[in-house]
Design an enzyme around this catalytic site. Structure first.
Site, PDB file in Angstrom:
ATOM      1  N   GLY A  44       3.889   0.198  -3.933  1.00 44.31           N
ATOM      2  CA  GLY A  44       4.377   0.493  -5.284  1.00 44.31           C
ATOM      3  C   GLY A  44       3.895   1.692  -5.499  1.00 44.31           C
ATOM      4  O   GLY A  44       2.696   2.294  -5.588  1.00 44.31           O
ATOM      5  N   ARG A  66       8.367  -0.406   1.367  1.00 39.31           N
ATOM      6  CA  ARG A  66       7.431  -1.253   1.571  1.00 39.31           C
ATOM      7  C   ARG A  66       7.949  -1.783   2.996  1.00 39.31           C
ATOM      8  O   ARG A  66       9.136  -2.166   3.190  1.00 39.31           O
ATOM      9  CB  ARG A  66       7.255  -2.526   0.894  1.00 39.31           C
ATOM     10  CG  ARG A  66       6.539  -2.405  -0.567  1.00 39.31           C
ATOM     11  CD  ARG A  66       6.504  -3.800  -1.413  1.00 39.31           C
ATOM     12  NE  ARG A  66       6.356  -3.454  -2.872  1.00 39.31           N
ATOM     13  CZ  ARG A  66       5.035  -3.074  -3.500  1.00 39.31           C
ATOM     14  NH1 ARG A  66       3.980  -3.066  -2.665  1.00 39.31           N
ATOM     15  NH2 ARG A  66       4.951  -3.123  -4.619  1.00 39.31           N
ATOM     16  N   THR A 112      -2.509   3.072  -6.767  1.00 38.64           N
ATOM     17  CA  THR A 112      -1.959   1.763  -7.278  1.00 38.64           C
ATOM     18  C   THR A 112      -2.417   1.556  -8.892  1.00 38.64           C
ATOM     19  O   THR A 112      -3.330   1.876  -9.131  1.00 38.64           O
ATOM     20  CB  THR A 112      -2.431   0.492  -6.311  1.00 38.64           C
ATOM     21  OG1 THR A 112      -2.103  -0.554  -7.135  1.00 38.64           O
ATOM     22  CG2 THR A 112      -3.994   0.600  -6.102  1.00 38.64           C
ATOM     23  N   ASP A 127      -2.873  -1.193  -9.868  1.00 36.67           N
ATOM     24  CA  ASP A 127      -3.719  -2.409 -10.135  1.00 36.67           C
ATOM     25  C   ASP A 127      -5.047  -2.415 -10.004  1.00 36.67           C
ATOM     26  O   ASP A 127      -5.830  -3.318 -10.279  1.00 36.67           O
ATOM     27  CB  ASP A 127      -3.350  -3.529  -8.866  1.00 36.67           C
ATOM     28  CG  ASP A 127      -1.734  -3.781  -8.613  1.00 36.67           C
ATOM     29  OD1 ASP A 127      -0.878  -3.702  -9.657  1.00 36.67           O
ATOM     30  OD2 ASP A 127      -1.162  -4.040  -7.204  1.00 36.67           O
ATOM     31  N   ASP A 135      -7.028  -2.523  -7.619  1.00 34.46           N
ATOM     32  CA  ASP A 135      -7.773  -3.709  -6.828  1.00 34.46           C
ATOM     33  C   ASP A 135      -8.462  -3.288  -5.585  1.00 34.46           C
ATOM     34  O   ASP A 135      -8.535  -4.071  -4.651  1.00 34.46           O
ATOM     35  CB  ASP A 135      -6.725  -4.713  -6.734  1.00 34.46           C
ATOM     36  CG  ASP A 135      -5.389  -4.288  -5.812  1.00 34.46           C
ATOM     37  OD1 ASP A 135      -5.172  -3.049  -5.691  1.00 34.46           O
ATOM     38  OD2 ASP A 135      -4.584  -5.015  -5.410  1.00 34.46           O
ATOM     39  N   ARG A 156      -0.772  -7.841  -9.161  1.00 31.29           N
ATOM     40  CA  ARG A 156      -0.562  -8.691  -8.043  1.00 31.29           C
ATOM     41  C   ARG A 156      -1.821  -9.755  -8.121  1.00 31.29           C
ATOM     42  O   ARG A 156      -1.564 -10.870  -9.006  1.00 31.29           O
ATOM     43  CB  ARG A 156      -1.144  -7.557  -6.821  1.00 31.29           C
ATOM     44  CG  ARG A 156      -0.193  -7.973  -5.519  1.00 31.29           C
ATOM     45  CD  ARG A 156      -0.419  -6.823  -4.774  1.00 31.29           C
ATOM     46  NE  ARG A 156      -1.634  -6.262  -4.328  1.00 31.29           N
ATOM     47  CZ  ARG A 156      -2.453  -6.569  -3.263  1.00 31.29           C
ATOM     48  NH1 ARG A 156      -1.995  -7.349  -2.347  1.00 31.29           N
ATOM     49  NH2 ARG A 156      -3.595  -6.037  -3.103  1.00 31.29           N
TER      50      ARG A 156
HETATM   51  O1  F6P Z   1       1.051  -3.337  -6.398  1.00 28.50           O
HETATM   52  C1  F6P Z   1       1.812  -2.653  -7.701  1.00 28.50           C
HETATM   53  C2  F6P Z   1       2.680  -3.754  -8.103  1.00 28.50           C
HETATM   54  O2  F6P Z   1       3.522  -3.184  -9.130  1.00 28.50           O
HETATM   55  C3  F6P Z   1       1.923  -5.027  -8.584  1.00 28.50           C
HETATM   56  O3  F6P Z   1       1.342  -4.941  -9.788  1.00 28.50           O
HETATM   57  C4  F6P Z   1       3.220  -5.906  -8.503  1.00 28.50           C
HETATM   58  O4  F6P Z   1       2.885  -7.298  -8.362  1.00 28.50           O
HETATM   59  C5  F6P Z   1       4.016  -5.596  -7.428  1.00 28.50           C
HETATM   60  O5  F6P Z   1       3.660  -4.038  -7.213  1.00 28.50           O
HETATM   61  C6  F6P Z   1       5.523  -5.506  -7.871  1.00 28.50           C
HETATM   62  O6  F6P Z   1       6.128  -4.991  -6.519  1.00 28.50           O
HETATM   63  P1  F6P Z   1       7.854  -4.585  -6.431  1.00 28.50           P
HETATM   64  O7  F6P Z   1       8.009  -3.243  -7.025  1.00 28.50           O
HETATM   65  O8  F6P Z   1       8.032  -4.495  -5.073  1.00 28.50           O
HETATM   66  O9  F6P Z   1       8.512  -5.608  -7.366  1.00 28.50           O
END
Ligand code: F6P
Length: 327
Positions: free
Chosen positions: A15, A76, A130, A132, A134, A176
């Site tokens: 992300g 990803r 990120t 998050d 985390d 997440r």
């Molecule tokens: O890891 C960053 C994040 O934005 C999370 O908070 C979220 O769950 C996820 O990525 C969403 O992913 P995507 O952009 O692939 O929908």
């Protein structure tokens, strides 16, 4: 030194987060300042497998420190999770004469980096990027502060309508598996409650809290719900409350990818700049498979394995503060 690092590759993966560009800029300029050639890899590990590589000069990273997203693009990749995928990535490294990699991303990015480094004995340094927050071993990840400020601004705006119409707003927040964004944004925005995965808050407890708040003296409430705290997220919480209290005028707002965009805050730009420079320094000091992070204001090196596997705690005093301040 085991072998001289003449050329590095840099990529962003997973992300996107505000400040990734500032990190790419810092890595590029710090490497060139140390006589190391920089090759930009586009679209994360996918671009590494597909040889989407371009040499970067210091000018290529001009005018990007203030921009959100990532000029390197991100992806990803399922294929990089396979041995065949990583073999293709290795072939690109050989072809492009890249001696070491700097990867900017989160948990998934570092998991891939660790495997790749082990299999092919490549020096890899991770930079935590990120929203998050985390990753263990760094007080803050690049993008987290900007996302926090974005959420706070959005919740401030929602409160205007919440107060005017005497409604209950449930605001779904990303993260997440982690509740850092949700809890800290709740404190910053003066929310009435937060529902996060790290605390066993059942719907009934929430309903009690809101019920009490509203019965006493509040005619509107804002509750932040971490996206994965409860199956179905904020919509699921809304269903429970609407059934019991249709008079609350419950509304759900899912902030979604708004939270990932925007110009990075000064904090994130400075963090990204420091960690970008530190990543090159780590390579020069022959560090391998470490994440550069910031602990109590100091740059630290943390093994990638720890950054991924150890669980960063939610500070209990923050949780308590939210409970006390929302009465
Ligand atoms: O890891 C960053 C994040 O934005 C999370 O908070 C979220 O769950 C996820 O990525 C969403 O992913 P995507 O952009 O692939 O929908």
């Amino acid at each position: 030194m085991e072998y001289e690092i003449k050329t590095i590759g840099v990529l962003t993966s997973g992300g996107d987060s505000p400040g990734m560009n500032a990190a790419v800029r810092a890595v590029t300029r710090a490497a060139i300042a140390n006589g190391i050639k920089v090759k930009a890899i586009f679209r994360g590990y996918k671009g590494l497998m597909d040889d989407e590589v371009q040499e970067f000069t210091t000018q290529d990273v001009s005018g990007i420190i203030q921009r959100g997203g990532t000029i390197l693009k991100s992806a990803r990749s399922e294929e990089f999770k396979t041995q065949e995928g990583r073999k293709r990535a290795w072939q690109t490294l050989k072809k492009e004469k890249i001696d070491a990699l700097i990867v900017i991303g989160g948990d998934g990015t570092f998991t891939g980096a660790r495997l790749f480094a082990q299999e092919y004995n490549i020096p890899i340094i991770g930079i935590p990027g990120t929203i998050d927050n985390d990753l263990w071993g760094t007080d803050s990840t690049i993008g987290y502060d900007t996302a926090l400020n974005t959420i706070m601004d959005c919740v401030d705006k929602l409160r205007d309508t919440g107060t005017s119409h005497e409604r209950l707003f449930l605001v779904e927040i990303m993260g997440r598996d982690a509740g850092f964004l949700t809890l800290n944004a709740a404190i910053a925005a003066g929310a009435e409650a937060a529902i996060i995965p790290e605390r066993a808050t059942v719907a009934e407890q929430l309903e009690d809290a809101i019920g009490q708040g509203r019965r006493k003296h509040k005619n509107s409430s804002i509750v932040l719900v971490q996206e994965h705290a409860i199956e179905g997220g904020a919509q699921a919480v809304a269903k429970v409350i609407e059934k019991e209290h249709p008079e609350y005028g419950t509304r759900v707002t899912i902030l979604g990818h708004l939270q990932r965009g925007g110009s990075p805050t000064a904090f994130d730009r400075i963090l990204a700049s420091r960690l970008g420079v530190a990543a090159i320094q780590a390579l020069l000091e022959e560090q391998r498979s470490v994440m550069v992070g910031l602990q109590n204001g100091q740059v630290v090196y943390v093994p990638l394995s720890k950054a991924i596997k150890q669980k960063k705690d939610i500070k209990d005093d923050k949780w308590q503060a939210l409970q006390v301040l929302s009465i």
